[in-house]
Design a protein around this motif. Sequence first.
Motif, PDB file in Angstrom:
ATOM      1  N   LEU A   1       0.840  -1.191   0.000  1.00 25.19           N
ATOM      2  CA  LEU A   1       0.000   0.000   0.000  1.00 25.19           C
ATOM      3  C   LEU A   1       0.878   1.245   0.000  1.00 25.19           C
ATOM      4  O   LEU A   1       1.855   1.332   0.745  1.00 25.19           O
ATOM      5  N   THR A   2       0.523   2.227  -0.804  1.00 28.50           N
ATOM      6  CA  THR A   2       1.325   3.447  -0.861  1.00 28.50           C
ATOM      7  C   THR A   2       1.253   4.236   0.444  1.00 28.50           C
ATOM      8  O   THR A   2       0.264   4.159   1.173  1.00 28.50           O
ATOM      9  N   ARG A   3       2.319   4.975   0.741  1.00 30.62           N
ATOM     10  CA  ARG A   3       2.222   6.019   1.748  1.00 30.62           C
ATOM     11  C   ARG A   3       1.554   7.224   1.092  1.00 30.62           C
ATOM     12  O   ARG A   3       1.421   7.292  -0.127  1.00 30.62           O
ATOM     13  N   ARG A   4       1.166   8.207   1.913  1.00 23.60           N
ATOM     14  CA  ARG A   4       0.347   9.298   1.392  1.00 23.60           C
ATOM     15  C   ARG A   4       1.032  10.665   1.560  1.00 23.60           C
ATOM     16  O   ARG A   4       0.403  11.649   1.931  1.00 23.60           O
ATOM     17  N   SER A   5       2.334  10.712   1.280  1.00 23.66           N
ATOM     18  CA  SER A   5       3.095  11.954   1.353  1.00 23.66           C
ATOM     19  C   SER A   5       3.265  12.544  -0.044  1.00 23.66           C
ATOM     20  O   SER A   5       3.521  11.811  -1.003  1.00 23.66           O
ATOM     21  N   PHE A   6       3.134  13.857  -0.120  1.00 20.78           N
ATOM     22  CA  PHE A   6       3.240  14.576  -1.396  1.00 20.78           C
ATOM     23  C   PHE A   6       4.458  15.497  -1.367  1.00 20.78           C
ATOM     24  O   PHE A   6       4.892  15.941  -0.289  1.00 20.78           O
ATOM     25  N   ASP A   7       4.981  15.820  -2.549  1.00 21.21           N
ATOM     26  CA  ASP A   7       6.052  16.808  -2.614  1.00 21.21           C
ATOM     27  C   ASP A   7       5.446  18.201  -2.743  1.00 21.21           C
ATOM     28  O   ASP A   7       4.215  18.369  -2.752  1.00 21.21           O
ATOM     29  N   ALA A   8       6.304  19.208  -2.837  1.00 18.04           N
ATOM     30  CA  ALA A   8       5.835  20.595  -2.860  1.00 18.04           C
ATOM     31  C   ALA A   8       5.007  20.905  -4.094  1.00 18.04           C
ATOM     32  O   ALA A   8       4.213  21.855  -4.096  1.00 18.04           O
ATOM     33  N   GLN A   9       5.168  20.111  -5.138  1.00 16.39           N
ATOM     34  CA  GLN A   9       4.400  20.327  -6.375  1.00 16.39           C
ATOM     35  C   GLN A   9       3.086  19.541  -6.397  1.00 16.39           C
ATOM     36  O   GLN A   9       2.362  19.562  -7.390  1.00 16.39           O
ATOM     37  N   GLY A  10       2.787  18.858  -5.309  1.00 16.44           N
ATOM     38  CA  GLY A  10       1.534  18.114  -5.238  1.00 16.44           C
ATOM     39  C   GLY A  10       1.590  16.728  -5.841  1.00 16.44           C
ATOM     40  O   GLY A  10       0.546  16.128  -6.112  1.00 16.44           O
ATOM     41  N   HIS A  11       2.799  16.193  -6.041  1.00 13.48           N
ATOM     42  CA  HIS A  11       2.944  14.847  -6.589  1.00 13.48           C
ATOM     43  C   HIS A  11       3.184  13.852  -5.456  1.00 13.48           C
ATOM     44  O   HIS A  11       3.993  14.108  -4.552  1.00 13.48           O
ATOM     45  N   LEU A  12       2.515  12.734  -5.533  1.00 16.34           N
ATOM     46  CA  LEU A  12       2.680  11.696  -4.518  1.00 16.34           C
ATOM     47  C   LEU A  12       4.093  11.137  -4.555  1.00 16.34           C
ATOM     48  O   LEU A  12       4.636  10.841  -5.623  1.00 16.34           O
ATOM     49  N   LYS A  13       4.701  10.962  -3.380  1.00 16.56           N
ATOM     50  CA  LYS A  13       6.044  10.389  -3.279  1.00 16.56           C
ATOM     51  C   LYS A  13       5.909   8.893  -2.980  1.00 16.56           C
ATOM     52  O   LYS A  13       5.821   8.483  -1.827  1.00 16.56           O
ATOM     53  N   ASN A  14       5.894   8.109  -4.033  1.00 15.04           N
ATOM     54  CA  ASN A  14       5.684   6.662  -3.894  1.00 15.04           C
ATOM     55  C   ASN A  14       7.037   5.974  -3.692  1.00 15.04           C
ATOM     56  O   ASN A  14       7.594   5.367  -4.603  1.00 15.04           O
ATOM     57  N   ASP A  15       7.559   6.036  -2.470  1.00 17.40           N
ATOM     58  CA  ASP A  15       8.880   5.468  -2.202  1.00 17.40           C
ATOM     59  C   ASP A  15       8.862   3.950  -2.107  1.00 17.40           C
ATOM     60  O   ASP A  15       9.921   3.322  -1.981  1.00 17.40           O
ATOM     61  N   LEU A  16       7.698   3.348  -2.198  1.00 20.28           N
ATOM     62  CA  LEU A  16       7.588   1.890  -2.146  1.00 20.28           C
ATOM     63  C   LEU A  16       7.540   1.247  -3.536  1.00 20.28           C
ATOM     64  O   LEU A  16       7.429   0.025  -3.646  1.00 20.28           O
ATOM     65  N   ARG A  17       7.657   2.066  -4.566  1.00 21.69           N
ATOM     66  CA  ARG A  17       7.558   1.529  -5.927  1.00 21.69           C
ATOM     67  C   ARG A  17       8.597   0.434  -6.205  1.00 21.69           C
ATOM     68  O   ARG A  17       8.258  -0.593  -6.821  1.00 21.69           O
ATOM     69  N   PRO A  18       9.866   0.577  -5.791  1.00 19.26           N
ATOM     70  CA  PRO A  18      10.821  -0.514  -6.066  1.00 19.26           C
ATOM     71  C   PRO A  18      10.425  -1.845  -5.438  1.00 19.26           C
ATOM     72  O   PRO A  18      10.649  -2.903  -6.033  1.00 19.26           O
ATOM     73  N   TRP A  19       9.836  -1.816  -4.248  1.00 21.50           N
ATOM     74  CA  TRP A  19       9.391  -3.056  -3.609  1.00 21.50           C
ATOM     75  C   TRP A  19       8.164  -3.611  -4.322  1.00 21.50           C
ATOM     76  O   TRP A  19       7.999  -4.826  -4.413  1.00 21.50           O
ATOM     77  N   ALA A  20       7.336  -2.723  -4.846  1.00 17.67           N
ATOM     78  CA  ALA A  20       6.191  -3.169  -5.642  1.00 17.67           C
ATOM     79  C   ALA A  20       6.664  -3.832  -6.938  1.00 17.67           C
ATOM     80  O   ALA A  20       6.134  -4.875  -7.347  1.00 17.67           O
TER      81      ALA A  20
END
Length: 305
Positions: free
Chosen positions: A190-209
């Motif tokens: 499941l993704t975390r729900r943190s965004f960057d300053a431009q409003g883009h989701l920071k999907n840091d779990l993508r490599p594990w996915a």
Amino acid sequence: MSARPVRAAKDARWRATAISPIRVLRVGAVVAVVAALAACVATPAVDRSAPPSGSTSGPLGSDPMPHGAASSNATLRVILVGDSTMATRSGYGDALCARFKPEVTCLNLAKGGRSTKSYRAEGLWDQVLTLLRQRPGGQTDLVLLQFGHNDQPGKPGRSTDLATEFPANLAAYVDEVRAAGGRLVLITPLTRRSFDAQGHLKNDLRPWAETTRRIAAERQVPLLDLNALSADAVQAMGEAEADTLAMAPKPADAPAQPSSSSERAGAANPVFDRTHLGPKGAALFSSLVAAELAGLDPAWRASLR
């Protein structure tokens, strides 16, 4: 939006994956969010102050409390294995169990803070294998397995190497479920729900996915790409709405993007964060998982409410 373009898109995706044993249904982000939020309204409220139906009570070694009747004529038992994003009180697992029909036994054996390494090291996986090996004749056991959050670096005793340990651990789980006569679906984290300053989701779990997808393809087991589905849904709703999915309301003085911290093994903080889920988040993501399961196997579709 008419039903025809959506159906055409789904048909195209089915054709694109027809050569693969893995059937992954991807829906449009906006369509997924609208449908899931509608399902949230229809889902009965779950009392999260005590383990609801479909969860375990007390230590994993104690008798599990099933959702539905564990009768001798039960044909499907679902076993959830994962971390806090699936576990009782902090994840979507109990809400998912509530989406199965009463005759289906659903055991939420996910535990907070666990990784592919520590879930086995602590003897929790042995409990799952015991259940599989002792299942009644005529019953199908379905294991839904999701890891990744605590396999990331910086978590002593839990972190695994992404290139070697993590895929080897997933493959071992697949092989052992098969050897015990069960069926297994690999779920991307499941993704975390943190965004960057431009409003883009920071999907840091993508490599594990991505590694989970690869192991599912190599081992020829069904894949449920929750990472992609949840990332699409969270990106579509934006940060403010996504923050309402947390375990607790966002404090007025909370930083826009708090620094990440290591989750304590065995418990999720009952405070605001962008990883764990309150009732609204659990309802949303359990609805996405249930919809995907329904598309993976007609028997699973028939077992859902």
